[in-house]
Design a protein around this motif. Structure first.
Motif, mmCIF file in Angstrom:
data_model
loop_
_atom_site.group_PDB
_atom_site.id
_atom_site.type_symbol
_atom_site.label_atom_id
_atom_site.label_comp_id
_atom_site.label_asym_id
_atom_site.label_seq_id
_atom_site.Cartn_x
_atom_site.Cartn_y
_atom_site.Cartn_z
ATOM 1 N N SER A 150 47.078 20.366 41.830
ATOM 2 C CA SER A 150 47.087 19.595 40.592
ATOM 3 C C SER A 150 47.252 18.114 40.919
ATOM 4 O O SER A 150 47.696 17.758 42.003
ATOM 5 N N SER A 151 46.893 17.281 39.963
ATOM 6 C CA SER A 151 46.974 15.833 40.172
ATOM 7 C C SER A 151 48.418 15.402 40.391
ATOM 8 O O SER A 151 49.349 16.026 39.872
ATOM 9 N N GLN A 152 48.570 14.349 41.174
ATOM 10 C CA GLN A 152 49.900 13.877 41.540
ATOM 11 C C GLN A 152 49.924 12.360 41.494
ATOM 12 O O GLN A 152 49.034 11.696 42.024
ATOM 13 N N THR A 153 50.951 11.806 40.858
ATOM 14 C CA THR A 153 51.088 10.356 40.760
ATOM 15 C C THR A 153 51.697 9.810 42.038
ATOM 16 O O THR A 153 52.654 10.373 42.570
ATOM 17 N N LEU A 154 51.125 8.724 42.522
ATOM 18 C CA LEU A 154 51.651 8.068 43.715
ATOM 19 C C LEU A 154 52.600 6.956 43.303
ATOM 20 O O LEU A 154 52.353 6.246 42.323
ATOM 21 N N GLY A 155 53.666 6.807 44.052
ATOM 22 C CA GLY A 155 54.582 5.701 43.845
ATOM 23 C C GLY A 155 54.488 4.758 45.027
ATOM 24 O O GLY A 155 53.710 4.975 45.949
ATOM 25 N N SER A 156 55.283 3.712 44.983
ATOM 26 C CA SER A 156 55.312 2.830 46.147
ATOM 27 C C SER A 156 56.048 3.576 47.253
ATOM 28 O O SER A 156 57.035 4.254 47.008
ATOM 29 N N ALA A 215 50.826 4.297 47.527
ATOM 30 C CA ALA A 215 50.237 3.230 46.712
ATOM 31 C C ALA A 215 51.113 2.001 46.834
ATOM 32 O O ALA A 215 52.292 2.093 47.173
ATOM 33 N N SER A 216 50.548 0.851 46.553
ATOM 34 C CA SER A 216 51.307 -0.391 46.685
ATOM 35 C C SER A 216 52.321 -0.581 45.569
ATOM 36 O O SER A 216 53.266 -1.336 45.725
ATOM 37 N N ASP A 217 52.153 0.101 44.434
ATOM 38 C CA ASP A 217 53.064 -0.064 43.311
ATOM 39 C C ASP A 217 53.415 1.289 42.709
ATOM 40 O O ASP A 217 52.583 2.202 42.678
ATOM 41 N N ALA A 218 54.642 1.411 42.200
ATOM 42 C CA ALA A 218 55.113 2.653 41.601
ATOM 43 C C ALA A 218 54.237 3.065 40.424
ATOM 44 O O ALA A 218 53.860 2.242 39.603
ATOM 45 N N SER A 219 53.900 4.350 40.381
ATOM 46 C CA SER A 219 53.096 4.930 39.292
ATOM 47 C C SER A 219 51.776 4.205 39.099
ATOM 48 O O SER A 219 51.233 4.178 37.999
ATOM 49 N N GLY A 220 51.246 3.630 40.161
ATOM 50 C CA GLY A 220 50.029 2.846 40.044
ATOM 51 C C GLY A 220 48.741 3.614 40.212
ATOM 52 O O GLY A 220 47.687 3.159 39.802
ATOM 53 N N ALA A 221 48.825 4.798 40.826
ATOM 54 C CA ALA A 221 47.605 5.549 41.098
ATOM 55 C C ALA A 221 47.890 7.037 41.015
ATOM 56 O O ALA A 221 49.027 7.482 41.158
ATOM 57 N N GLN A 222 46.827 7.801 40.800
ATOM 58 C CA GLN A 222 46.959 9.244 40.713
ATOM 59 C C GLN A 222 45.932 9.903 41.627
ATOM 60 O O GLN A 222 44.749 9.563 41.597
ATOM 61 N N ILE A 223 46.416 10.850 42.427
ATOM 62 C CA ILE A 223 45.529 11.635 43.286
ATOM 63 C C ILE A 223 45.045 12.819 42.470
ATOM 64 O O ILE A 223 45.849 13.532 41.862
ATOM 65 N N SER A 224 43.749 13.035 42.449
ATOM 66 C CA SER A 224 43.165 14.114 41.669
ATOM 67 C C SER A 224 43.312 15.440 42.409
ATOM 68 O O SER A 224 42.948 15.569 43.579
ATOM 69 N N GLY A 225 43.857 16.431 41.713
ATOM 70 C CA GLY A 225 44.013 17.765 42.281
ATOM 71 C C GLY A 225 43.421 18.813 41.369
ATOM 72 O O GLY A 225 43.381 18.639 40.146
#
Length: 188
Positions: A44-50, A161-171
């Motif tokens: 499943s998709s997962q949010t990346l943090g810093s 990711a360079s910033d908290a909650s800035g990107a999401q990995i698709s799963g």
């Protein structure tokens, strides 16, 4: 001047049909067959943090038309283990989308342990996301590892990711949006 005999071949080319059958032996071709090739997808998709984020859970990819060879690799809580020693090609491919405008870069990391506890980065790849709505990228990193101990040799994948909650990995379990590929190339 040294001359190499060409056996009547006038243009200097040798076709495979010109090689004697006895020149290709079982001993020279043993170990060439790939006995393990499998893919595991981020479920499943997962949010990346810093900072580095462990990617989990993964499951063996079993979508229609997908073929895996063997079952040498398994994962639990994001840690991959091997049931057979050998030389493995490992590739992590990640589809990443921008969630907010702050993020500047995203990346994937392959970490490997030879003692079962301490992990070192052995491969990574990063990309910049443009500051536009719906920006996305595809990041891929790859390495070759020598699994000599099925108890202590472990691997895990991280996202960053360079910033908290800035990107999401698709799963997804039905598509290879973010996928880890393992191919056993031969004996250790």
């Amino acid at each position: 001047k040294t001359t190499i005999p060409t056996g009547g071949i006038t243009d200097g080319t040798i076709a495979t049909g010109d090689i004697a059958d006895s020149a290709v032996t079982v001993a020279k071709t043993s170990g060439v067959v790939i006995t393990n090739a499998e893919q595991h997808v981020l479920d499943s998709s997962q949010t990346l943090g810093s900072g580095e984020v462990l990617l989990t859970p993964f499951s063996r990819f079993a979508s229609s038309g997908v073929t895996n060879i063997g079952t040498n690799v398994s994962s639990s809580s994001g840690v991959f283990t091997f049931s057979a020693t050998g030389i493995y090609n490992v590739r992590l491919q990640m589809y990443i989308a921008r969630v907010n405008h702050l993020v500047q870069f995203v990346g994937g990391i392959i970490k490997y342990s030879t003692d079962g506890t301490n992990y070192s980065t052995i491969s990574n790849a990063y990309d910049n996301l443009p500051d536009t709505a719906n920006a996305h990228c595809y990041v891929s990193c790859e390495t070759i590892i020598d699994v000599t101990n099925t108890t202590n040799n472990k691997l895990k994948f991280m996202g960053e990711a360079s910033d908290a909650s800035g990107a999401q990995i698709s799963g997804s379990t039905s598509a290879a949006n973010t996928v880890a590929t393992f191919i056993r190339l031969g004996d250790t």
